[in-house]
Design a protein around this motif. Sequence first.
Motif, PDB file in Angstrom:
ATOM      1  N   LEU A  14       1.601 -56.028  81.711  1.00 26.83           N
ATOM      2  CA  LEU A  14       0.601 -55.322  82.535  1.00 26.83           C
ATOM      3  C   LEU A  14      -0.521 -54.750  81.657  1.00 26.83           C
ATOM      4  CD1 LEU A  14       3.104 -53.480  84.896  1.00 26.83           C
ATOM      5  CD2 LEU A  14       1.608 -55.374  85.527  1.00 26.83           C
ATOM      6  N   ALA A  15      -0.154 -54.236  80.492  1.00 27.26           N
ATOM      7  CA  ALA A  15      -1.174 -53.693  79.588  1.00 27.26           C
ATOM      8  C   ALA A  15      -2.108 -54.811  79.133  1.00 27.26           C
ATOM      9  CB  ALA A  15      -0.500 -53.031  78.381  1.00 27.26           C
ATOM     10  N   ALA A  16      -1.538 -55.995  78.871  1.00 23.99           N
ATOM     11  CA  ALA A  16      -2.378 -57.126  78.447  1.00 23.99           C
ATOM     12  C   ALA A  16      -3.307 -57.554  79.589  1.00 23.99           C
ATOM     13  CB  ALA A  16      -1.490 -58.288  78.007  1.00 23.99           C
ATOM     14  N   GLU A  17      -2.774 -57.531  80.804  1.00 25.12           N
ATOM     15  CA  GLU A  17      -3.589 -57.914  81.974  1.00 25.12           C
ATOM     16  C   GLU A  17      -4.762 -56.941  82.138  1.00 25.12           C
ATOM     17  OE1 GLU A  17      -2.360 -60.730  84.158  1.00 25.12           O
ATOM     18  OE2 GLU A  17      -4.513 -60.562  84.429  1.00 25.12           O
ATOM     19  N   VAL A  18      -4.493 -55.637  81.963  1.00 24.73           N
ATOM     20  CA  VAL A  18      -5.576 -54.646  82.040  1.00 24.73           C
ATOM     21  C   VAL A  18      -6.602 -54.931  80.927  1.00 24.73           C
ATOM     22  CG1 VAL A  18      -6.173 -52.188  81.788  1.00 24.73           C
ATOM     23  CG2 VAL A  18      -4.173 -52.842  83.141  1.00 24.73           C
ATOM     24  N   ALA A  19      -6.090 -55.258  79.734  1.00 25.17           N
ATOM     25  CA  ALA A  19      -6.988 -55.539  78.600  1.00 25.17           C
ATOM     26  C   ALA A  19      -7.915 -56.714  78.910  1.00 25.17           C
ATOM     27  CB  ALA A  19      -6.164 -55.815  77.344  1.00 25.17           C
ATOM     28  N   VAL A  20      -7.373 -57.726  79.588  1.00 25.67           N
ATOM     29  CA  VAL A  20      -8.206 -58.880  79.962  1.00 25.67           C
ATOM     30  C   VAL A  20      -9.290 -58.430  80.938  1.00 25.67           C
ATOM     31  CG1 VAL A  20      -8.228 -61.117  81.155  1.00 25.67           C
ATOM     32  CG2 VAL A  20      -6.367 -60.561  79.545  1.00 25.67           C
ATOM     33  N   THR A  29      -4.846 -42.442  79.792  1.00 24.40           N
ATOM     34  CA  THR A  29      -5.199 -43.211  78.597  1.00 24.40           C
ATOM     35  C   THR A  29      -4.121 -44.265  78.383  1.00 24.40           C
ATOM     36  OG1 THR A  29      -6.187 -41.239  77.638  1.00 24.40           O
ATOM     37  CG2 THR A  29      -5.705 -43.016  76.120  1.00 24.40           C
ATOM     38  N   LEU A  30      -4.535 -45.510  78.222  1.00 22.61           N
ATOM     39  CA  LEU A  30      -3.563 -46.585  78.003  1.00 22.61           C
ATOM     40  C   LEU A  30      -3.743 -47.191  76.616  1.00 22.61           C
ATOM     41  CD1 LEU A  30      -3.802 -48.536  81.403  1.00 22.61           C
ATOM     42  CD2 LEU A  30      -1.905 -47.093  80.637  1.00 22.61           C
ATOM     43  N   VAL A  46      -4.122 -53.306  68.604  1.00 20.55           N
ATOM     44  CA  VAL A  46      -4.143 -52.562  69.867  1.00 20.55           C
ATOM     45  C   VAL A  46      -5.122 -51.391  69.768  1.00 20.55           C
ATOM     46  CG1 VAL A  46      -1.791 -53.084  70.667  1.00 20.55           C
ATOM     47  CG2 VAL A  46      -2.143 -51.198  69.087  1.00 20.55           C
ATOM     48  N   VAL A  47      -5.592 -50.923  70.925  1.00 19.40           N
ATOM     49  CA  VAL A  47      -6.512 -49.770  70.928  1.00 19.40           C
ATOM     50  C   VAL A  47      -6.134 -48.813  72.061  1.00 19.40           C
ATOM     51  CG1 VAL A  47      -8.549 -50.919  69.958  1.00 19.40           C
ATOM     52  CG2 VAL A  47      -8.128 -51.050  72.419  1.00 19.40           C
ATOM     53  N   LEU A  48      -6.535 -47.562  71.896  1.00 17.39           N
ATOM     54  CA  LEU A  48      -6.392 -46.594  72.990  1.00 17.39           C
ATOM     55  C   LEU A  48      -7.621 -46.729  73.876  1.00 17.39           C
ATOM     56  CD1 LEU A  48      -5.178 -43.330  71.207  1.00 17.39           C
ATOM     57  CD2 LEU A  48      -3.975 -44.558  73.013  1.00 17.39           C
ATOM     58  N   CYS A  49      -7.415 -46.692  75.189  1.00 14.02           N
ATOM     59  CA  CYS A  49      -8.552 -46.896  76.082  1.00 14.02           C
ATOM     60  C   CYS A  49      -8.426 -46.001  77.321  1.00 14.02           C
ATOM     61  CB  CYS A  49      -8.586 -48.369  76.493  1.00 14.02           C
ATOM     62  SG  CYS A  49      -9.897 -48.783  77.645  1.00 14.02           S
ATOM     63  N   ASP A  50      -9.494 -45.272  77.636  1.00 11.55           N
ATOM     64  CA  ASP A  50      -9.485 -44.496  78.891  1.00 11.55           C
ATOM     65  C   ASP A  50     -10.707 -44.839  79.758  1.00 11.55           C
ATOM     66  OD1 ASP A  50     -11.559 -43.241  77.624  1.00 11.55           O
ATOM     67  OD2 ASP A  50     -10.683 -41.235  77.644  1.00 11.55           O
ATOM     68  N   SER A  51     -11.461 -45.870  79.314  1.00  9.64           N
ATOM     69  CA  SER A  51     -12.666 -46.209  80.075  1.00  9.64           C
ATOM     70  C   SER A  51     -12.435 -47.451  80.925  1.00  9.64           C
ATOM     71  CB  SER A  51     -13.847 -46.424  79.114  1.00  9.64           C
ATOM     72  OG  SER A  51     -13.463 -47.337  78.109  1.00  9.64           O
ATOM     73  N   PHE A  52     -11.654 -47.235  81.992  1.00 11.51           N
ATOM     74  CA  PHE A  52     -11.463 -48.324  82.958  1.00 11.51           C
ATOM     75  C   PHE A  52     -11.453 -47.705  84.347  1.00 11.51           C
ATOM     76  CE2 PHE A  52      -7.420 -47.029  81.008  1.00 11.51           C
ATOM     77  CZ  PHE A  52      -6.727 -46.557  82.115  1.00 11.51           C
ATOM     78  N   ASP A  53     -11.692 -48.551  85.333  1.00 17.19           N
ATOM     79  CA  ASP A  53     -11.662 -48.098  86.724  1.00 17.19           C
ATOM     80  C   ASP A  53     -10.261 -47.518  87.010  1.00 17.19           C
ATOM     81  OD1 ASP A  53     -11.437 -47.901  89.446  1.00 17.19           O
ATOM     82  OD2 ASP A  53     -12.172 -49.925  89.876  1.00 17.19           O
ATOM     83  N   PRO A  54     -10.185 -46.254  87.483  1.00 18.82           N
ATOM     84  CA  PRO A  54      -8.863 -45.648  87.706  1.00 18.82           C
ATOM     85  C   PRO A  54      -7.981 -46.449  88.675  1.00 18.82           C
ATOM     86  CG  PRO A  54     -10.638 -44.034  88.048  1.00 18.82           C
ATOM     87  CD  PRO A  54     -11.298 -45.342  87.773  1.00 18.82           C
ATOM     88  N   ALA A  55      -8.594 -47.301  89.488  1.00 25.08           N
ATOM     89  CA  ALA A  55      -7.805 -48.098  90.444  1.00 25.08           C
ATOM     90  C   ALA A  55      -7.230 -49.363  89.788  1.00 25.08           C
ATOM     91  CB  ALA A  55      -8.689 -48.489  91.635  1.00 25.08           C
TER      92      ALA A  55
END
Length: 357
Positions: free
Chosen positions: A271-277, A327-328, A337-346
Amino acid sequence: MKTVTVEAASGSYPVHIGRGLLSDPDLVAGMVAGKQVFLISNETVGPMHEAALEKALVAFEISKYELPDGERFKNLEYFSVLLDKMVASGMHRDATIVSLGGGVVSDIAGFAAACYQRGIAHVICPTTLLAQADAAIGGKTAINHSGGKNLVGAFHQPIGVVTDLATLDTLDDRQMRAGMAEIVKSALIADKTFFGWLESHAGEVLARDRQSLTHAIETSCRIKARIVAEDEKETGSRALLNLGHSFAHAIEAESGYRYLHGEAVAVGLLLAAEVAVRVGLADAELVQRIFDLNERCGLPTGIEGLDPGKLAKVMAMDKKVLSGKLTLVLPEKPGSVVLCDSFDPALPESVMREYCR
Ligand SMILES: NC(=O)c1ccc[n+]([C@@H]2O[C@H](COP(=O)([O-])OP(=O)(O)OC[C@H]3O[C@@H](n4cnc5c(N)ncnc54)[C@H](O)[C@@H]3O)[C@@H](O)[C@H]2O)c1
């Protein structure tokens, strides 16, 4: 025998990996400084593997306690029972706790070691693949609270880790597969060569081939040791070890722990990889490689029978939600890998919806 040294800011210690180490008369005994040993195991592992340790520790005054088996006993009630038993056994400040078991036993025993008389020595003898490759390293100790998993705990490094591969002979295949998930996670975080190696050798590790198993555990320990050396108390890079865990904790909790921790981590990695894509950090090929490796390891590739809306709510309460924002840890490619909090919350919920069956 292989040895990895963990050089944490609060002290360094060896992690010995090999077969038959529990019965080595000098190894665990050589780490114990005082006369008293308090042996903590559980009702499953104790009868299988305690005898070897007790023989090796014959020169010491040994008291012991076997916890009931299960994550649900990693709680305040049994933490208190442990302390009661230690007080009743007259353990002094120079006593050493020797724990024998999976991550549940090392987490609660470690917390008892952190608290008893403001901190005593702890030797960890991990007996699951997950504990050998991950949980025994790095000094995080914890118990669960009704308000959340691992909510109460402390950082307390052991004085040594003795990993006897022979203990895995009695571990069932499902637990072996769950342990593989944390090994895949380590590779994904920090070592692309190791990730490639796992793609072609996972079957041998799961079949308990001695050389492959040693390589997988040792490499995973080295990766974790390196990260812990950089950031013992998780103020920075250690957070990267949480790759897949925000999803995993929600899946574990929502499934009522039907999913083992490692199984939930396996889905969490995907799921984390899918979000990364979706946020443009990774190529779709990465998702495919994780999917294929999960399949090869007999690990889940989707979420069975859970509501993505409820999972998203549990994730929103996660410890990794900083100042109201989730933050994911996201993988860019194997080894990065990186820390990321800039994505659509949905986004996490919509990705989970696609993986729900
Ligand atoms: N402290 C950390 O850094 C850290 C990291 C990862 C996970 N954890 C914690 O670890 C726990 C999960 O650990 P786990 O996966 O080892 O589960 P576990 O400790 O519950 O062990 C799994 C099962 O295998 C049995 N078992 C253990 N060793 C055996 C053996 N050699 N032969 C036969 N049966 C055996 C146990 O009795 C148990 O039923 C969770 O509580 C998690 O939060 C901690």
